[in-house]
Design an enzyme around this catalytic site. Structure first.
Site, PDB file in Angstrom:
ATOM      1  N   HIS A 113      21.795  47.924  -1.847  1.00 34.88           N
ATOM      2  CA  HIS A 113      20.472  48.461  -1.506  1.00 34.88           C
ATOM      3  C   HIS A 113      20.410  49.946  -1.860  1.00 34.88           C
ATOM      4  O   HIS A 113      21.169  50.738  -1.311  1.00 34.88           O
ATOM      5  CB  HIS A 113      20.185  48.281  -0.010  1.00 34.88           C
ATOM      6  N   TYR A 132      12.491  50.105   8.700  1.00 32.31           N
ATOM      7  CA  TYR A 132      12.610  50.619  10.065  1.00 32.31           C
ATOM      8  C   TYR A 132      11.202  51.034  10.476  1.00 32.31           C
ATOM      9  O   TYR A 132      10.610  51.899   9.829  1.00 32.31           O
ATOM     10  CB  TYR A 132      13.529  51.852  10.111  1.00 32.31           C
ATOM     11  N   PRO A 147      22.485  51.011  17.279  1.00 32.70           N
ATOM     12  CA  PRO A 147      22.544  50.420  15.934  1.00 32.70           C
ATOM     13  C   PRO A 147      21.567  51.007  14.922  1.00 32.70           C
ATOM     14  O   PRO A 147      21.630  50.670  13.741  1.00 32.70           O
ATOM     15  CB  PRO A 147      22.225  48.939  16.188  1.00 32.70           C
ATOM     16  N   LYS A 207      25.784  52.439  11.833  1.00 34.70           N
ATOM     17  CA  LYS A 207      27.066  53.144  11.706  1.00 34.70           C
ATOM     18  C   LYS A 207      28.249  52.457  12.408  1.00 34.70           C
ATOM     19  O   LYS A 207      29.403  52.771  12.119  1.00 34.70           O
ATOM     20  CB  LYS A 207      26.929  54.570  12.279  1.00 34.70           C
ATOM     21  N   TYR A 259      23.029  58.328   5.992  1.00 33.40           N
ATOM     22  CA  TYR A 259      22.870  56.871   5.985  1.00 33.40           C
ATOM     23  C   TYR A 259      23.890  56.209   5.062  1.00 33.40           C
ATOM     24  O   TYR A 259      24.466  55.170   5.413  1.00 33.40           O
ATOM     25  CB  TYR A 259      21.442  56.492   5.566  1.00 33.40           C
TER      26      TYR A 259
HETATM   27  C1  PHB Z   1      21.438  44.377  10.757  1.00 33.84           C
HETATM   28  O1  PHB Z   1      21.161  43.837   9.680  1.00 33.84           O
HETATM   29  O2  PHB Z   1      21.919  43.709  11.699  1.00 33.84           O
HETATM   30  C2  PHB Z   1      21.175  45.823  10.929  1.00 33.84           C
HETATM   31  C3  PHB Z   1      20.764  46.571   9.829  1.00 33.84           C
HETATM   32  C4  PHB Z   1      20.513  47.930   9.993  1.00 33.84           C
HETATM   33  C5  PHB Z   1      20.658  48.509  11.222  1.00 33.84           C
HETATM   34  C6  PHB Z   1      21.089  47.761  12.316  1.00 33.84           C
HETATM   35  C7  PHB Z   1      21.338  46.409  12.162  1.00 33.84           C
HETATM   36  O3  PHB Z   1      20.393  49.841  11.377  1.00 33.84           O
END
Ligand code: PHB
Ligand code: APR
Length: 390
Positions: free
Chosen positions: A72, A201, A293, A297, A385
């Site tokens: 990605h 997000y 989450p 990280k 990130y």
């Molecule tokens: C996930 O795919 O479970 C996931 C992806 C990004 C995040 C947290 C969880 O920031």
């Protein structure tokens, strides 16, 4: 039994450490409370930093990751009906992240461990740590109904947040830093194509939402929920309706719904224990720290700790120098605190906090607006990130 390093916990942290030690010719035994099937049944994180990918490559466990992992080069932030793409590649000189489930990482490491003939004691009950203030520590447990004692040089506590390792350290020897957020994430895994090829997000007045994936046919979605949310009140229909309300209309229209194959509520917490060494015992991964989450990280930090600890032990056994093990705690904490900062910042920016005043809500809006306008601000986000250097 005797081993050089007894590793408690067969999550990604313990398994990466075990593989790195084997590569360095150091004998290690992994001791896990649950069965392998149970460990592989847990749905966890899904985004690997480039540094984590390169750790797996160094260990020779990249075949499935290369074939099935999704690179990605960016992700989107939705904020108050505006959308901003964070172009990770152009903001970081070409760095990317790879979407590949923690479950798959664990699977690959378990397979490699078995193929190399390295032993793991699964379903070890009543694991207890002894004498780790001395140079002759040991572990006792019950395995296959038999009491077992394992003598070792070092114990690596890689047994997660609720493990026995950190709990065995006297409270007075430990400094703890913690923030518990007043909400959780309700997550759904479903075999439907993701609504977007990249992660989204979303900050919304009804609360945060995240669109993620495990593959182009398996989606992982989350919505911010109450900390004590009652799972049984969330039908799949109610979940997807709420998710769509929180996304921008175009993304919402692309959401494909389907039966949840997993649905769970996770609390959000920031936590760090200091130090990470107590004589012959080292803490690593979730046993030592938790991040919310939002910054993706947790898994990467756990693998980073394992990498540092393996290097330190290699120096101890190979070069007969204690410099590595003496510096492990400070070196790992340096990186951990930066990931804590980033995860706290992402969480604070994107969630709805009931206790926020109008001032704090304006601060979130100003922060987002600054990200939109400032390449420097986006660069700082992207740098964190994709992962700070190991
Ligand atoms: C996930 O795919 O479970 C996931 C992806 C990004 C995040 C947290 C969880 O920031
Ligand atoms: N004895 C033996 N094993 C134990 C004990 C115990 N007393 N307590 C816990 N364990 C095992 C758990 O069953 C689990 O398999 O330790 C393992 C810890 O694994 P994880 O929780 O996955 O922790 P870690 O390897 O540090 O990986 C961190 O997990 O929670 C996610 O977001 C987090 O992605 C991050 C990753």
């Amino acid at each position: 039994m005797r081993t050089q390093v007894a590793i408690i916990g067969a999550g990604p942290c313990g398994l990466v450490l075990g593989a790195m030690l084997a590569k360095a010719g150091i004998d290690a035994l992994v001791i896990e409370r649950k069965s392998a099937a149970y460990v592989l049944g847990r749905i966890r994180a899904g985004v690997l930093e480039q540094g984590s990918v390169s750790i797996l490559e160094q260990l020779g466990v990249q075949a499935r990751l290369n074939a099935e992992g999704l690179p990605h080069g960016g992700f989107a932030i939705n904020f108050a009906h505006r959308s901003l793409r964070i172009d990770l590649e152009s903001l970081t000189d070409g760095k990317k992240v790879t979407v590949y489930g923690q479950t798959e990482v664990t699977h690959d490491l378990m397979d490699a461990r078995a193929a190399a003939g390295l032993s793991t004691l699964y379903e070890a009950e009543d694991v207890a740590l002894h004498d780790f203030a001395t140079a002759t520590p040991s572990i006792t447990c019950t395995h296959n109904g038999q009491p077992l004692r394992i003598d070792c040089d070092f114990i690596a506590g890689c047994d997660g947040f609720h493990g026995i390792s950190r709990a065995s350290v006297p409270k007075t020897a430990l400094q703890e830093f913690e923030r518990v957020y007043p909400f959780g994430w309700l997550g759904v895994l479903a075999d439907v194509p993701p609504c977007d090829p990249e992660l989204i997000y979303a900050s919304h007045e009804r609360g945060f939402a995240l669109c993620s994936m495990r593959s182009m046919t398996r989606s992982r979605y989350y919505i911010q929920c109450a900390i004590d949310e009652d799972l049984s009140s969330w039908s799949d229909t109610r979940f997807f309706d709420e998710l769509r309300r929180r996304l921008d209309p175009e993304a919402a229209a692309r959401v494909v719904t389907g039966p949840a194959i997993e649905k769970s509520v996770a609390p959000l917490r920031s936590y760090v224990a200091e130090p990470l060494r107590f004589g012959s015992l080292f803490l690593a991964g979730d046993a030592a720290h938790i991040v919310p989450p939002t910054g993706a990280k947790g898994l990467n930090l756990a693998m980073g700790d394992a990498f540092y600890l393996a290097e330190a032990l290699r120096e101890h056994y190979g070069e007969r120098s204690s410099a590595g093990i003496d510096h492990y705690s400070a070196r790992a904490l340096e990186r951990i605190w930066k990931a804590e900062r980033f995860s706290w910042w992402m969480t604070s920016l994107l969630h709805k906090f009931d206790q926020h005043t109008a001032f704090e809500t304006r601060m979130q809006a100003a922060e987002f607006s600054f990200l939109e306008q400032s390449r420097a601000a986006r660069m700082a986000l992207a740098e964190n990130y994709v992962g700070l250097p190991l």
